[in-house]
Scaffold this active site. Structure first.
Site, short mmCIF file in Angstrom:
data_model
loop_
_atom_site.label_atom_id
_atom_site.label_comp_id
_atom_site.label_asym_id
_atom_site.label_seq_id
_atom_site.Cartn_x
_atom_site.Cartn_y
_atom_site.Cartn_z
N HIS A 57 0.85 -1.21 0.00
CA HIS A 57 0.00 0.00 0.00
C HIS A 57 0.88 1.25 0.00
O HIS A 57 1.50 1.59 1.01
CB HIS A 57 -0.93 0.02 1.21
CG HIS A 57 -1.92 1.15 1.13
ND1 HIS A 57 -3.28 0.94 0.96
CD2 HIS A 57 -1.76 2.50 1.18
CE1 HIS A 57 -3.89 2.11 0.91
NE2 HIS A 57 -2.99 3.07 1.04
N HIS A 59 1.57 5.36 -2.16
CA HIS A 59 1.10 6.42 -3.08
C HIS A 59 2.32 7.01 -3.78
O HIS A 59 2.91 7.98 -3.31
CB HIS A 59 0.33 7.50 -2.32
CG HIS A 59 -0.95 6.99 -1.73
ND1 HIS A 59 -2.17 7.18 -2.35
CD2 HIS A 59 -1.19 6.27 -0.61
CE1 HIS A 59 -3.12 6.60 -1.61
NE2 HIS A 59 -2.55 6.04 -0.56
N GLN A 152 -9.47 9.44 -5.45
CA GLN A 152 -9.16 10.16 -4.20
C GLN A 152 -10.30 11.09 -3.75
O GLN A 152 -10.58 11.22 -2.56
CB GLN A 152 -7.88 10.97 -4.39
CG GLN A 152 -7.53 11.92 -3.25
CD GLN A 152 -6.91 11.23 -2.06
OE1 GLN A 152 -5.77 10.81 -2.09
NE2 GLN A 152 -7.69 11.08 -1.00
N HIS A 210 -9.27 1.79 -0.08
CA HIS A 210 -9.15 2.49 1.19
C HIS A 210 -10.52 2.33 1.86
O HIS A 210 -11.53 2.74 1.28
CB HIS A 210 -8.88 3.97 0.98
CG HIS A 210 -7.47 4.28 0.53
ND1 HIS A 210 -6.96 3.85 -0.66
CD2 HIS A 210 -6.49 4.99 1.15
CE1 HIS A 210 -5.71 4.29 -0.76
NE2 HIS A 210 -5.40 4.97 0.31
N GLU A 213 -11.24 4.46 6.74
CA GLU A 213 -10.05 5.11 7.30
C GLU A 213 -10.48 6.30 8.15
O GLU A 213 -10.36 7.45 7.76
CB GLU A 213 -9.09 5.55 6.18
CG GLU A 213 -7.76 6.05 6.72
CD GLU A 213 -6.82 6.58 5.64
OE1 GLU A 213 -7.21 6.61 4.47
OE2 GLU A 213 -5.70 6.99 6.00
N ASP A 309 2.26 3.20 2.98
CA ASP A 309 1.29 4.24 2.61
C ASP A 309 1.95 5.50 2.06
O ASP A 309 1.68 5.90 0.94
CB ASP A 309 0.38 4.59 3.79
CG ASP A 309 -0.95 5.21 3.35
OD1 ASP A 309 -1.19 5.29 2.13
OD2 ASP A 309 -1.75 5.59 4.21
N TRP A 315 0.68 13.82 3.44
CA TRP A 315 0.11 13.17 4.62
C TRP A 315 1.15 12.81 5.67
O TRP A 315 0.82 12.62 6.83
CB TRP A 315 -0.64 11.90 4.20
CG TRP A 315 -1.82 12.20 3.34
CD1 TRP A 315 -3.09 12.50 3.77
CD2 TRP A 315 -1.85 12.26 1.91
NE1 TRP A 315 -3.90 12.74 2.69
CE2 TRP A 315 -3.18 12.60 1.53
CE3 TRP A 315 -0.91 12.05 0.91
CZ2 TRP A 315 -3.57 12.74 0.20
CZ3 TRP A 315 -1.29 12.19 -0.41
CH2 TRP A 315 -2.61 12.53 -0.76
FE FE2 Z 1 -3.40 5.17 1.20
#
Ligand code: FE2
Length: 431
Positions: A57, A59, A152, A210, A213, A309, A315
């Site tokens: 997982h 990005h 997203q 996802h 979350e 992630d 993030w």
């Molecule tokens: Fe993610």
């Protein structure tokens, strides 16, 4: 003559003094006492030789963008999504490609040779999709890169998301993604799960969503995902990423939910680094840990794979392509400190992640592609404890990265001249 022979290896299953023979890019023997000539010999000196790390997982379209155009001040998921929205119009093909390739260099140095990356499809230009498809081809000789079409901004919340998602799949993106907890209503979230699973079933693709979350104990999209997986016959081909709301759910409800997830053979992909920093942000004290119920899921027979992630993006400002740090965080956050549990979390960044990604030929077994890493540690727990140096990274029988063992030189009267932290456990030293 062998191409490569690794001598004196410990394996993750606890076996020791094993030799590993490699020819024509594959493991040809894995057993003690191989006496054969080889073009290259690595003496593992009793250190751990493991299959490569896997990140199920990530990005990659956002990685290494930290500070562009600004930093995430609150540290929350929602400010991260807003910040990514500010960055998206500024992206260029070359910039996304360059950042991704630089990240892949780092990943190789860390022994991370398979990555599943979500790619945001809500930019109508699909610029990041094109760039990462390009990157997937470029890194193919050394990294297995899977791409997930990730809406997203929400499949229904964003007016062009479904069209864009279908276009991205047509362009060659591998997997169907989703973000049901970000849709406008719980009903829209459930509808998005259904629609996305149907798209995957029609196209014969895998799903990685996802899911839940948040810290909302009533966020129950994983239940819908499990039900739709069974309805559409997608068992074993669906992953639920994050699942953090399960941390806050009622215990009785979870006792019913876990068998449903197991029945659907859904792979759970928690992301301990980001979950620990982003969840619980609305709490005062006590603060929730923000991680899903990993030991309980393992006990229920659910495959758990750990993801990183984020790495230096809107993030998360830390990260280093280091899956050992992911397992390290998981041990602390879940209190899975028994030796068998820690070893299980090493599996969650190796074999269990390979299963979640559906990788074939993974593992140090005769006949498999010769992909492995030599670590400066004797066993999986020590590797996690030390964040072990990746001495050699081997792909298809070829050494593609080497790092000198970390050994400090001391200048102290009456004390040893060197410190090799891999020899400092209260157990018999390798030698
Ligand atoms: Fe993610």
């Amino acid at each position: 003559m062998l191409d490569l022979l690794i001598k004196n290896a410990n394996l993750p299953d606890g076996s020791s003094r094993v030799d590993i023979a490699i020819s024509d890019g594959r493991f040809t023997a894995v057993e003690p006492g191989i006496d054969a000539e080889a073009k290259t010999i690595i003496d593992a000196t009793g250190h751990l030789v493991a299959p490569p790390f896997i990140d199920p997982h990530f990005h990659m379209d956002a990685t290494l963008s930290l500070g562009t155009p600004r930093l995430n001040r609150s540290g929350t998921l929602l400010e991260g999504i807003a910040l990514w929205g500010e960055l998206k119009p500024l992206l260029t093909h070359d910039a996304v490609r360059e950042r991704a390739l630089r990240y892949c260099d780092l990943a190789v140095a860390q022994g991370l040779l398979a990555i599943r990356s979500h790619v945001d499809i809500c930019d109508d230009r699909l610029l990041a999709v094109e760039a990462l498809l390009d990157v997937r081809e470029t890194v193919k000789p050394y990294i297995d890169l899977q791409l997930v079409a990730f809406p997203q901004d929400g499949l229904f919340r964003s007016s062009t998301a479904e069209d864009n998602l279908l276009r991205a799949l047509d362009m060659g993106v591998d997997i169907v993604g989703g973000i049901p907890h970000f849709e406008r209503t719980m009903q829209d979230g459930a509808r998005s799960v259904t629609r996305l699973c149907e798209i995957a079933a029609e196209r014969g693709l895998r799903v990685d969503m996802h899911c839940d979350e948040s810290d909302d104990p009533m966020s129950r999209h994983i239940e819908t995902l499990a039900a739709e997986t069974v309805r559409l016959g997608l068992q074993g081909r669906v992953a639920g990423s994050h699942l953090t709301s399960m941390h806050s759910m009622d215990n009785y409800y979870v006792s019913k939910l876990l068998p449903l997830i197991a029945e659907a053979q859904i792979h759970a992909i928690p992301n301990p680094l980001i979950n620990m920093t982003i969840q619980g942000r609305h709490d005062t004290y006590p603060k929730r840990r923000g991680l899903t119920r990993i030991p309980e899921m393992l006990d229920a027979g659910i495959n758990v794979a750990l993801g990183q992630d984020c790495c230096m993006d809107p993030w998360y400002s830390l990260g280093n392509a280091d899956m050992l740090s992911v397992a390290h965080m998981a041990i602390h956050a879940t209190q899975m400190t028994a030796p068998a549990q820690m070893t299980r979390l090493f599996d969650a960044i190796t074999v269990q992640s390979a299963s979640a990604m559906g990788l074939d030929g993974y593992g140090i077994h005769k006949g498999n592609p010769a992909n492995c890493i030599v670590l400066q540690a004797r066993d999986p727990i020590e590797a996690i404890r030390l964040g072990a140096t990746r001495r050699s990274v081997i792909r298809g029988g070829r050494i593609i990265s080497e790092t000198a063992p970390k050994i400090a030189r001391l200048s102290l009267p009456g004390r040893p001249e060197t410190v090799d932290s891999a020899l400092y456990a209260p157990m018999e030293a390798a030698g």
